[in-house]
Write a protein that holds these residues in place. Sequence first.
Motif, PDB file in Angstrom:
ATOM      1  N   ILE A   1     -56.307  -6.447  -2.189  1.00 37.73           N
ATOM      2  CA  ILE A   1     -55.773  -7.514  -1.339  1.00 37.73           C
ATOM      3  C   ILE A   1     -55.454  -8.753  -2.172  1.00 37.73           C
ATOM      4  N   PHE A   2     -56.292  -9.033  -3.176  1.00 37.58           N
ATOM      5  CA  PHE A   2     -56.113 -10.272  -3.928  1.00 37.58           C
ATOM      6  C   PHE A   2     -55.078 -10.139  -5.046  1.00 37.58           C
ATOM      7  N   TYR A   3     -55.042  -9.002  -5.738  1.00 38.27           N
ATOM      8  CA  TYR A   3     -54.147  -8.881  -6.887  1.00 38.27           C
ATOM      9  C   TYR A   3     -52.849  -8.139  -6.572  1.00 38.27           C
ATOM     10  N   VAL A   4     -52.879  -7.183  -5.639  1.00 38.47           N
ATOM     11  CA  VAL A   4     -51.701  -6.339  -5.418  1.00 38.47           C
ATOM     12  C   VAL A   4     -50.835  -6.845  -4.269  1.00 38.47           C
ATOM     13  N   LEU A   5     -51.442  -7.318  -3.192  1.00 37.57           N
ATOM     14  CA  LEU A   5     -50.639  -7.799  -2.064  1.00 37.57           C
ATOM     15  C   LEU A   5     -49.630  -8.881  -2.455  1.00 37.57           C
ATOM     16  N   PRO A   6     -49.990  -9.834  -3.359  1.00 34.57           N
ATOM     17  CA  PRO A   6     -48.989 -10.833  -3.762  1.00 34.57           C
ATOM     18  C   PRO A   6     -47.714 -10.199  -4.330  1.00 34.57           C
ATOM     19  N   LEU A   7     -47.836  -9.000  -4.934  1.00 31.16           N
ATOM     20  CA  LEU A   7     -46.649  -8.326  -5.478  1.00 31.16           C
ATOM     21  C   LEU A   7     -45.689  -7.910  -4.376  1.00 31.16           C
ATOM     22  N   PHE A   8     -46.206  -7.770  -3.156  1.00 33.70           N
ATOM     23  CA  PHE A   8     -45.341  -7.425  -2.025  1.00 33.70           C
ATOM     24  C   PHE A   8     -44.886  -8.685  -1.292  1.00 33.70           C
ATOM     25  N   GLY A   9     -45.158  -9.849  -1.895  1.00 35.79           N
ATOM     26  CA  GLY A   9     -44.725 -11.096  -1.285  1.00 35.79           C
ATOM     27  C   GLY A   9     -45.720 -11.692  -0.315  1.00 35.79           C
ATOM     28  N   VAL A  10     -46.889 -11.036  -0.144  1.00 40.04           N
ATOM     29  CA  VAL A  10     -47.907 -11.591   0.746  1.00 40.04           C
ATOM     30  C   VAL A  10     -48.968 -12.273  -0.104  1.00 40.04           C
ATOM     31  N   SER A  11     -48.847 -13.567  -0.293  1.00 38.88           N
ATOM     32  CA  SER A  11     -49.826 -14.274  -1.115  1.00 38.88           C
ATOM     33  C   SER A  11     -50.857 -14.926  -0.219  1.00 38.88           C
ATOM     34  N   ILE A  12     -52.143 -14.579  -0.424  1.00 35.26           N
ATOM     35  CA  ILE A  12     -53.173 -15.295   0.327  1.00 35.26           C
ATOM     36  C   ILE A  12     -54.154 -15.892  -0.662  1.00 35.26           C
ATOM     37  N   ASP A  13     -54.691 -17.074  -0.298  1.00 35.73           N
ATOM     38  CA  ASP A  13     -55.604 -17.730  -1.240  1.00 35.73           C
ATOM     39  C   ASP A  13     -56.905 -16.946  -1.296  1.00 35.73           C
ATOM     40  N   LYS A  14     -57.702 -17.238  -2.345  1.00 37.71           N
ATOM     41  CA  LYS A  14     -58.886 -16.419  -2.600  1.00 37.71           C
ATOM     42  C   LYS A  14     -59.899 -16.502  -1.471  1.00 37.71           C
ATOM     43  N   PHE A  15     -60.036 -17.691  -0.885  1.00 33.83           N
ATOM     44  CA  PHE A  15     -61.027 -17.863   0.178  1.00 33.83           C
ATOM     45  C   PHE A  15     -60.718 -16.934   1.357  1.00 33.83           C
ATOM     46  N   THR A  16     -59.430 -16.931   1.772  1.00 34.74           N
ATOM     47  CA  THR A  16     -59.020 -16.067   2.882  1.00 34.74           C
ATOM     48  C   THR A  16     -59.126 -14.602   2.486  1.00 34.74           C
TER      49      THR A  16
END
Lengths: 221, 221
Positions: free
Chosen positions: A73-88
Amino acid sequence: MTIVEFLSTYWPRLLTGTGVTIVQFFLAAFLGVAISLVMGLLKLSPNRMLRGFAISYIEFFRGTSLLVQLFWIFYVLPLFGVSIDKFTAGYVAVGMNIGGYGAELVRGGILSVRKGQWEAALAINLSPAKRMWRIILPQALVNMLPAWGNLMIELLKATALVALISVPDLMFEARQINGSTFLSAQVFGTALVIYYLLARFMITPFMRWLERFMARKLGMV
Amino acid sequence: MFDWKWDFVWEIMPRLLVATGNTLLAAGAGYAIAIVLGLVFALAQRGPSRLLAFVVRELVEFIRSTPLLLQVFFVFFVGPQFGIRLSPWTSGMIAIGLHYACYLSEVYRGGIESVPRGQWEASTALNMSTIQTYRRVIIPQAIPSSLTGMGNYLVGIFKDTPMLSVIGVAELVHTANAIGSEHYRFLEPLTLVGLIFLAISLPAAGLIRLLEGYVRRKLGM
């Protein structure tokens, strides 16, 4: 350095860490309970598509490691354009994982409600939604609460993993202090005791109280 | 966006398979420790010494309600403070073995308590010693009802091995992270690790269910 000196120096950081752990716990618990309820009900749905969806969800989250899910969720999802901060990312991963386990508890709890209750609800012409919400779920809740007590402790322990994506919780602070002082026995020992106190003197008594409260409310004492 | 590279997958696959071997080894060795130590904990709680039973009971509760991740750090870092150096593998096995020993001791306790009292009385009537009674009468009958729990924790220990990555045990998550930071690509390694976990834990859970049914039928239950 004695333990007293240690605590008087580092208590503010351990305290803020504990605060973050508690916030993560509540957010993850809220999400986890909601997911459990939805997935548990979907797994009992007569619709094959919905049932299949719930089964895939449950098997996926119970079949892989929480740590893998968290990193994904933290490292791979941003590659699909879904960036969430670490806390969330932290509480979402923990909550979704616990939701997979909780769904099975919800399902088991609903199935444990006696058949007569379903028939009686049908006989007095309650709609399916009302039957579930007013008759079946409250009784299912009483049956599954003891198992939820254990799951809540598992949830507290699971929140420690969010430290690995740098959420500044108790585990994270303990690691930071250890890294700068090497007072490992003191810092990790203190952190262990704090987790134990949270589990034994906050979660367990609260769940016990909730069990008694619900049982009394339904007149089952 | 989505740019899954198959040639990268084939390039890293051999390393991930080696890491899978390490993960299985860690899970197997940790479980072997847990099985034996768990029985010791369970029997100590039923032994003649009240003090020992109390101490073991509290220890089990403490370990069960604190995060494994923290325990892994504790074992790894506290030794050197007192001049004992433990390798990542050794401390990892101690931490995970001890953690799951506590879970298994609860499973055994449940199993032993499920054996009817009459069995104890019959063994006394046959003039068997306590050790003989446990070894030849009680434990064989406690095994079937313990199997479900034991199987669940075998899969559980497998899914918890990624926590050993934090102290440098080269299991799946550790290797995936290493590959990710070498190539600046986390998509493939982390996704593959998730799939490998699913590919092992789902069939394992199925097999355990089959074995359970087989043992129950064998013992005529």
